[in-house]
Design a protein around this motif. Structure first.
Motif, PDB file in Angstrom:
ATOM      1  N   ALA A  78       0.828  -1.207   0.000  1.00 13.59           N
ATOM      2  CA  ALA A  78       0.000   0.000   0.000  1.00 13.59           C
ATOM      3  C   ALA A  78       0.862   1.257   0.000  1.00 13.59           C
ATOM      4  O   ALA A  78       0.534   2.254  -0.661  1.00 13.59           O
ATOM      5  N   VAL A  79       1.978   1.229   0.737  1.00 13.74           N
ATOM      6  CA  VAL A  79       2.885   2.379   0.747  1.00 13.74           C
ATOM      7  C   VAL A  79       3.459   2.603  -0.649  1.00 13.74           C
ATOM      8  O   VAL A  79       3.464   3.735  -1.166  1.00 13.74           O
ATOM      9  N   ARG A  80       3.935   1.544  -1.278  1.00 12.68           N
ATOM     10  CA  ARG A  80       4.501   1.687  -2.625  1.00 12.68           C
ATOM     11  C   ARG A  80       3.451   2.131  -3.627  1.00 12.68           C
ATOM     12  O   ARG A  80       3.735   2.966  -4.506  1.00 12.68           O
ATOM     13  N   ASP A  81       2.239   1.592  -3.525  1.00 10.48           N
ATOM     14  CA  ASP A  81       1.173   1.999  -4.438  1.00 10.48           C
ATOM     15  C   ASP A  81       0.860   3.483  -4.282  1.00 10.48           C
ATOM     16  O   ASP A  81       0.671   4.203  -5.275  1.00 10.48           O
ATOM     17  N   PHE A  82       0.828   3.950  -3.038  1.00 12.76           N
ATOM     18  CA  PHE A  82       0.575   5.375  -2.794  1.00 12.76           C
ATOM     19  C   PHE A  82       1.705   6.219  -3.363  1.00 12.76           C
ATOM     20  O   PHE A  82       1.468   7.260  -3.995  1.00 12.76           O
ATOM     21  N   GLN A  83       2.937   5.797  -3.135  1.00 12.38           N
ATOM     22  CA  GLN A  83       4.074   6.546  -3.653  1.00 12.38           C
ATOM     23  C   GLN A  83       4.037   6.623  -5.176  1.00 12.38           C
ATOM     24  O   GLN A  83       4.252   7.691  -5.757  1.00 12.38           O
ATOM     25  N   ARG A  84       3.760   5.508  -5.844  1.00 14.66           N
ATOM     26  CA  ARG A  84       3.677   5.519  -7.307  1.00 14.66           C
ATOM     27  C   ARG A  84       2.545   6.434  -7.775  1.00 14.66           C
ATOM     28  O   ARG A  84       2.716   7.193  -8.744  1.00 14.66           O
ATOM     29  N   ALA A  85       1.399   6.357  -7.119  1.00 11.67           N
ATOM     30  CA  ALA A  85       0.241   7.140  -7.535  1.00 11.67           C
ATOM     31  C   ALA A  85       0.477   8.635  -7.411  1.00 11.67           C
ATOM     32  O   ALA A  85      -0.173   9.432  -8.102  1.00 11.67           O
ATOM     33  N   ASN A  86       1.404   9.023  -6.538  1.00  9.52           N
ATOM     34  CA  ASN A  86       1.681  10.437  -6.317  1.00  9.52           C
ATOM     35  C   ASN A  86       3.047  10.869  -6.842  1.00  9.52           C
ATOM     36  O   ASN A  86       3.521  11.953  -6.540  1.00  9.52           O
ATOM     37  N   ARG A  87       3.665   9.983  -7.659  1.00  8.76           N
ATOM     38  CA  ARG A  87       4.932  10.272  -8.325  1.00  8.76           C
ATOM     39  C   ARG A  87       6.052  10.550  -7.332  1.00  8.76           C
ATOM     40  O   ARG A  87       6.908  11.413  -7.544  1.00  8.76           O
TER      41      ARG A  87
END
Length: 305
Positions: free
Chosen positions: A279-288
């Motif tokens: 979830a942390v990585r997904d959030f980071q990717r989604a927000n560049r």
């Protein structure tokens, strides 16, 4: 009001970029404040030249603030509301591209334009911070960005969204929020969990009442900060930890609550295991952001902003 638990039971400027950890003086917290955690940042990015409210346009002054980032960057509901428009231009004159309009009650509406994809259906209720769309370049644009508007007094009359959100503790485009006593919601719950990791014994109920305020002031005093009770750009950098997979505790619960506000759907168990790391990585990717799975100050700032 927050209660004692039974013993058994980064500042970004308006362009989105100030140094992490900078001490910024804050006005004394007020019981009648608008900085009540009801609003949050709709998208991370920078303010492009000429994309400000009131900038000249062939059809009239620019009605919102542009926030530039890559196509696919997450777009979030700035406050709880209902999706009343999901169409080209949001059904409003002079707007182009895929758009969403949210009604927040009291004659307040927000507009999200030039979207690449919708992530919420027409007529649905949304919570503050819920992902509703992806940033894009549909319509009359020169590149991908979010065109964000605030309408006050009905759908039509616009106000400058930068000071509107600033008055509510939000730095549009990114930045640490300002949360005053009396606030309620998920971000308050995050604060309570983080304070519990520091030795407080708060009920994480999302209500920034007198007991939680006392705990914040004690934390501020301990860290050489102005003990005004406002959790803002001076307090957040000292409050948030850097967390990696394998961590356990109240601070991980705070991280999970913050991720859930941004639509992660995690079990809040205080275990930084595989699902939370994803979830942390997904959030980071989604927000560049750098998708390293480390919940450091930059990630925390984006989560709680």
């Amino acid at each position: 009001m927050s209660r004692r638990r039974a013993l058994t039971g980064l500042g970004i400027s308006v362009l989105g970029m100030t140094a992490l950890g900078a001490t910024i003086s804050a006005a004394p917290a007020s019981a009648a404040t608008l900085k009540n955690a009801a609003w949050c940042n709709p998208a991370l990015g920078r303010f492009p030249d000429g994309g400000h409210y009131g900038a000249p346009r062939p059809g009239g002054p620019h009605a919102g603030q542009d926030v530039t980032n890559s196509t696919g960057t997450a777009v979030y509901a700035a406050a709880a509301g209902t999706v009343i428009r999901r169409s080209w231009g949001g059904g409003l004159g002079g707007r182009t591209g895929n758009a969403i309009v949210l009604s927040h009650g009291g004659g307040i509406y927000t507009y999200y334009g030039h979207l690449d994809a919708y992530r919420v259906a027409l007529g649905k209720s949304v919570s503050a911070g819920q992902r509703i769309a992806d940033m894009g370049a549909t319509g009359n644009v020169t590149g991908p960005h979010l065109h964000f508007e605030v309408h006050s007094g009905g759908l039509g009359p616009t106000v400058n969204p930068v000071p509107f959100l600033a008055a509510r503790g939000v730095d549009l485009g990114g930045g640490w929020p300002r949360i005053d006593p009396g606030a309620r919601g998920a971000t308050v719950t995050v604060i309570q969990h983080l304070l519990n990791q520091r030795g407080s014994e708060l009920v994480a109920d999302g209500n920034y009442g007198s007991v939680s305020v006392t705990a914040v002031k004690r934390f501020q005093q301990t860290n050489g900060l102005a003990d005004d009770g406002q959790v803002g750009p001076a307090t957040w950098p000292k409050l948030v930890p850097s967390l990696n997979q394998g961590a356990r505790g109240h601070h991980v619960r705070g991280l999970q609550v913050a991720l859930n506000k941004r639509s992660a759907g995690l079990l809040v168990d205080g275990e930084f295991a595989g699902v939370t790391a994803t979830a942390v990585r997904d959030f980071q990717r989604a927000n560049r952001l750098v998708a390293d799975g480390n919940a450091g100050p930059i990630t925390w700032r984006a989560l709680v902003g």
